[in-house]
Design a protein around this motif. Structure first.
Motif, PDB file in Angstrom:
ATOM      1  N   GLU A  55     -21.667  -5.767  -6.313  1.00  8.53           N
ATOM      2  CA  GLU A  55     -22.984  -5.449  -6.856  1.00  8.53           C
ATOM      3  C   GLU A  55     -22.851  -4.482  -8.042  1.00  8.53           C
ATOM      4  O   GLU A  55     -23.569  -4.615  -9.044  1.00  8.53           O
ATOM      5  N   ALA A  56     -21.935  -3.511  -7.911  1.00  6.34           N
ATOM      6  CA  ALA A  56     -21.741  -2.560  -8.999  1.00  6.34           C
ATOM      7  C   ALA A  56     -21.191  -3.256 -10.245  1.00  6.34           C
ATOM      8  O   ALA A  56     -21.580  -2.943 -11.377  1.00  6.34           O
ATOM      9  N   THR A  57     -20.300  -4.232 -10.036  1.00  6.95           N
ATOM     10  CA  THR A  57     -19.744  -4.961 -11.183  1.00  6.95           C
ATOM     11  C   THR A  57     -20.832  -5.759 -11.897  1.00  6.95           C
ATOM     12  O   THR A  57     -20.897  -5.791 -13.128  1.00  6.95           O
ATOM     13  N   ALA A 114     -28.455   4.450 -20.455  1.00 14.47           N
ATOM     14  CA  ALA A 114     -27.521   3.351 -20.202  1.00 14.47           C
ATOM     15  C   ALA A 114     -26.091   3.867 -20.048  1.00 14.47           C
ATOM     16  O   ALA A 114     -25.336   3.404 -19.175  1.00 14.47           O
ATOM     17  N   ALA A 115     -25.724   4.850 -20.878  1.00 20.19           N
ATOM     18  CA  ALA A 115     -24.378   5.436 -20.758  1.00 20.19           C
ATOM     19  C   ALA A 115     -24.213   6.121 -19.405  1.00 20.19           C
ATOM     20  O   ALA A 115     -23.150   6.038 -18.759  1.00 20.19           O
ATOM     21  N   SER A 116     -25.264   6.814 -18.967  1.00 20.21           N
ATOM     22  CA  SER A 116     -25.214   7.482 -17.659  1.00 20.21           C
ATOM     23  C   SER A 116     -25.094   6.446 -16.524  1.00 20.21           C
ATOM     24  O   SER A 116     -24.290   6.624 -15.593  1.00 20.21           O
ATOM     25  N   ALA A 117     -25.892   5.359 -16.611  1.00 21.23           N
ATOM     26  CA  ALA A 117     -25.829   4.327 -15.573  1.00 21.23           C
ATOM     27  C   ALA A 117     -24.455   3.649 -15.553  1.00 21.23           C
ATOM     28  O   ALA A 117     -23.903   3.360 -14.480  1.00 21.23           O
ATOM     29  N   ALA A 118     -23.890   3.405 -16.739  1.00 19.14           N
ATOM     30  CA  ALA A 118     -22.563   2.772 -16.811  1.00 19.14           C
ATOM     31  C   ALA A 118     -21.502   3.668 -16.168  1.00 19.14           C
ATOM     32  O   ALA A 118     -20.619   3.187 -15.431  1.00 19.14           O
ATOM     33  N   ALA A 119     -21.593   4.985 -16.434  1.00 20.68           N
ATOM     34  CA  ALA A 119     -20.620   5.909 -15.830  1.00 20.68           C
ATOM     35  C   ALA A 119     -20.769   5.921 -14.305  1.00 20.68           C
ATOM     36  O   ALA A 119     -19.772   5.916 -13.569  1.00 20.68           O
ATOM     37  N   ALA A 120     -22.026   5.935 -13.830  1.00 21.27           N
ATOM     38  CA  ALA A 120     -22.250   5.937 -12.380  1.00 21.27           C
ATOM     39  C   ALA A 120     -21.697   4.668 -11.735  1.00 21.27           C
ATOM     40  O   ALA A 120     -21.062   4.720 -10.667  1.00 21.27           O
ATOM     41  N   LEU A 121     -21.930   3.528 -12.368  1.00 22.26           N
ATOM     42  CA  LEU A 121     -21.460   2.262 -11.790  1.00 22.26           C
ATOM     43  C   LEU A 121     -19.944   2.139 -11.847  1.00 22.26           C
ATOM     44  O   LEU A 121     -19.335   1.482 -10.992  1.00 22.26           O
ATOM     45  N   THR A 122     -19.316   2.774 -12.837  1.00 19.72           N
ATOM     46  CA  THR A 122     -17.846   2.744 -12.914  1.00 19.72           C
ATOM     47  C   THR A 122     -17.220   3.396 -11.677  1.00 19.72           C
ATOM     48  O   THR A 122     -16.139   3.005 -11.237  1.00 19.72           O
ATOM     49  N   LEU A 123     -17.905   4.388 -11.108  1.00 20.64           N
ATOM     50  CA  LEU A 123     -17.387   5.047  -9.900  1.00 20.64           C
ATOM     51  C   LEU A 123     -17.231   4.066  -8.741  1.00 20.64           C
ATOM     52  O   LEU A 123     -16.420   4.285  -7.836  1.00 20.64           O
ATOM     53  N   PHE A 124     -18.006   2.976  -8.769  1.00 22.20           N
ATOM     54  CA  PHE A 124     -17.981   2.022  -7.650  1.00 22.20           C
ATOM     55  C   PHE A 124     -17.278   0.704  -7.997  1.00 22.20           C
ATOM     56  O   PHE A 124     -16.932  -0.053  -7.103  1.00 22.20           O
ATOM     57  N   SER A 125     -17.098   0.438  -9.289  1.00 22.96           N
ATOM     58  CA  SER A 125     -16.565  -0.873  -9.679  1.00 22.96           C
ATOM     59  C   SER A 125     -15.137  -0.824 -10.188  1.00 22.96           C
ATOM     60  O   SER A 125     -14.473  -1.859 -10.264  1.00 22.96           O
TER      61      SER A 125
END
Length: 529
Positions: A55-57, A114-125
């Motif tokens: 889902e994170a990816t 968007a940059a903040s959301a991308a960083a957050a999702l990188t933690l899971f993907s």
């Protein structure tokens, strides 16, 4: 604790918008207001945090499309790309975008979210801890799409210590805005565990509008604790900076002490030998980069013997061509070595240039180790101190346990008697100059990661180095150590208060006052010439 956090987080997210279907999540990005679009980005980040790596990816692909301005909006849903090559944002499957699809408008606020959301999702993907550490560092600066549930989920699954070291303080800082006073107190205590001026400011700002007396009291106690540790850290930082400056002075002064103590030659070119050593390190760096680029991180280690030999060779040539004919005329040796220093500076200017040289910073001289408060043991200064310590031990061993050292001590104590005993004094002089010059070359390697390397770099050290020799006592190694430490500390303490020039003037006046009372320096030379 992480397991409890994970359970609380999962319970909180049941029925939340983050579990809505992907079509709804991606379509929400096409909302009419920026506030709604930022909310949609946060929802995507929360969906990625709750749904696992897949889902994170998926969510990260949608957020990347927002950042790349490739998200297209239609009344029926969102698409990535345009025309027949587009993808359905909900499934990432090929789906031609309708002709009426319009690009999602994006401004600075949306770009930051968007940059903040991308960083957050990188933690899971992302499985790479380095990428997650970079994402965590980015979240410290960009929290637009970050929420406590996302941080709790990340902390529950994270195993890398470097990433946890960033996320845990970040969670504490976000908890400062929690409605529960007990949570705010716990956040203050967690932040105060890292006693830095930055965290002090953070707590101070949080207390500005704090209505709860218990939180105010906890904040005041935390600030007092930070103040104590910061004061200790500042003292240690000054001591450490002085120690690193003293280490460079010691390397230069050891050579001067040997040359002056043995031969009575005041070598004004000693600063340029430092420059020769630094330039030799630069040549070693370029040679390794050209021949064995995979070993570039080790060029400073390889440069140690090369710089020593390069400076020693220049010293031996100077002795053979200039000093040998002037041993009985101290004033002439002073002028001759000054002329040699000018020659070396201008020779480098003409052949290489006057610009500062660029050095690669290997991993072992980058960063530092936090100790207390804002005091960090920086690795580049530690490298210089280690070189000075090893060089000092090496010189002591050479002087105490080798024939060359025995000859040097004999010549220094009584040149005529040493000659009568069969010691070749001239050869000993030549080797002493090579040793003294080589030590200055090592100082050049130590300076390479710290200071600007250019043809004039050695000029600033020559006066302080001579003060070390005079203050410590001519030919005294122990005196050189104590004097370099004292002068280095005084310089570092005085510079922030009165400036570099005033600091050197004060040091010079102190040395003059000391020599008037004790002309032989801290340790008087033994024997007679």
């Amino acid at each position: 604790m992480p397991l409890i956090r994970a359970l609380i987080f999962l319970a909180a997210l049941i029925g939340s918008p983050a579990y809505a279907d992907r079509a709804a999540l991606s379509s929400a990005l096409c909302a009419g207001s920026v506030v709604e679009q930022v909310t949609a980005l946060r929802a995507l980040a929360e969906a990625g945090a709750a749904g696992g790596a897949d889902e994170a990816t998926w969510a990260l692909a949608v957020v990347d499309a927002v950042e790349a301005r490739s998200l297209r909006c239609t009344p029926t849903g969102a698409f990535i790309g345009e025309g027949p090559d587009a993808l359905d944002a909900a499934t990432l499957a090929p789906a031609p975008a309708p002709v009426d699809a319009v690009a999602m408008p994006i401004n600075n606020r949306l770009r930051a979210a968007a940059a903040s959301a991308a960083a957050a999702l990188t933690l899971f993907s992302d499985a790479d801890p380095t990428a997650r550490a970079k994402a965590a560092a980015a979240l410290e600066r960009r929290r637009e799409a970050l929420s406590l549930p996302i941080l709790d989920a990340a902390l529950a699954q994270e195993t890398d210590a470097a990433v946890l070291a960033v996320l845990q303080p970040l969670r504490a800082r976000m908890m400062l805005a929690d409605p529960d006073p007990d949570n705010r107190i716990r956040a203050i205590e967690a932040i105060a565990a890292e006693a830095t001026l930055r965290n002090r400011t953070l707590i101070e700002e949080a207390l500005t509008d704090e209505p709860e007396p218990s939180v105010q009291a906890a904040g005041a106690a935390a600030i007092a604790q930070i103040d104590r540790q910061v004061a200790i850290g500042q003292g240690l930082s000054t001591l450490y900076s002085g120690l690193s400056y003293a280490s460079v002075l010691l390397l230069a002064a050891l050579g001067l002490a040997i040359i002056f103590g043995l031969m009575g030659v005041i070598n004004l070119a000693q600063g340029e030998f430092i420059m020769i050593g630094a330039y030799a390190a630069w040549f070693v760096q370029n040679a390794i980069r050209a021949v064995m680029p995979g070993l570039i991180d080790w060029y400073l280690i390889v440069a140690l013997p090369v710089s020593f030999l390069a400076a020693a060779l220049v010293g031996v040539v100077m002795e053979a061509l200039v000093l040998r004919r002037l041993y009985d005329r101290p004033l002439m040796t002073l002028l001759a070595t000054w002329a040699v220093s000018l020659l070396l500076i201008n020779l480098v200017r003409v052949t290489i240039g006057t610009q500062n040289l660029e050095f690669h910073q290997p991993f072992y001289v980058v960063g530092g180790i936090p100790v207390v408060g804002d005091f960090i043991v920086t690795l580049n200064r530690l490298f210089a101190i280690a070189i000075a310590a090893l060089a000092f031990v090496g010189v002591v061993l050479v002087l105490r346990f080798t024939t060359f050292g025995l000859n040097m001590r004999a010549v220094a104590q009584n040149r005529a008697m040493a000659g009568a005993a069969g010691i070749d004094a001239r050869r000993t002089d030549r080797m002493a100059i090579a040793l003294g010059s080589g030590l200055a070359g090592l100082a050049g390697v130590a300076l390479a990661p710290l200071y600007n390397v250019n043809p004039n770099m050695g000029t600033g050290f020559i006066v302080d180095s001579f003060m070390v020799v005079v203050l410590g006592g001519v030919g005294s190694l122990a005196g050189a150590v104590l004097a370099s430490f004292g002068i280095g500390q005084i310089n570092v303490i005085m510079e922030p208060l009165y400036g570099a020039v005033a600091a050197k003037v004060v040091v010079l006046l102190l040395v003059i006052a000391f020599i008037q009372r004790r002309p032989e320096g801290l340790f008087a030379p033994k024997g007679r010439r």
